[in-house]
Design an enzyme around this catalytic site. Sequence first.
Site, PDB file in Angstrom:
ATOM      1  CB  SER A 143      -0.894   0.016   1.247  1.00  0.00           C
ATOM      2  OG  SER A 143      -1.475   1.293   1.441  1.00  0.00           O
ATOM      3  CE1 TYR A 156      -4.164  -2.383   4.893  1.00  0.00           C
ATOM      4  CE2 TYR A 156      -3.346  -0.188   4.384  1.00  0.00           C
ATOM      5  CZ  TYR A 156      -3.847  -1.397   3.967  1.00  0.00           C
ATOM      6  OH  TYR A 156      -4.022  -1.637   2.633  1.00  0.00           O
TER       7      TYR A 156
END
Length: 249
Positions: A143, A156
């Site tokens: 990401s 995350y």
Amino acid sequence: MSQSISLHKKSILVTGGARGLGKAFASTLVEAGAQVAIADILVEEGNATANSIGAQFFEVDITDPSGVTGCIEEIIKRLGGLDGLVNNAAIATGIGGPGMTDIEVEVWDKVMNVNVRGTWLVSKASVPHLAKCGNGKILNLASDTALWGATNLMHYVASKGAVVAMTRSMANELGEKGISVNCIAPGLTEVEATEYVPEERKQLYRENRSLKRTQMPSDITGSVIFFMSDASDFITGQCLPVNGGFVMN
């Protein structure tokens, strides 16, 4: 790109392929000629997706070692081999969530268990089969939050940073087996999982991209096709941001 690069006769596994980005990846891979296996914990959605795009569905919890091993063995039986793996399955608790001092230990562990341990377990079980085809491919989903250090999402971000690091280590270790390992780092993309993101946050992303529009799954599928194809044979250990220029390497 899916029209110019053929994946005919290639067998590819997409984890987390029941919906969202995984569904888009699986669909595009099928269109490019691949035999596609979708592995997901979401049985009803997974079967529906597989039936609608011409893939095969396999139920699995990627955090369960024996379950992963059994799933890969079943995939090999039904597809006859494995040429590529797209490690897409992941969870997140949302952008703009708790700050680092407010993250619950249980939440931290759950995110790490799926995003890091799960990626490793599926890769581990797949390697012996990917090695047999001579130019196996692993594509991990990172990401761009891990590349710029997004706030209020540290669990995350940390998990996706681990995926980037794992990609490089795996590439070095698996190169002698003829397996290339890369990752892509998408930006905020319009899928089911981002419906909760406030509109003002989405607008911030649009305004700070070089390409000032909403990112869609179709903006990422071309890179997946490329990394699963023979066109990427001499590329390994790389992390490609696919985010409209929000982050540049």
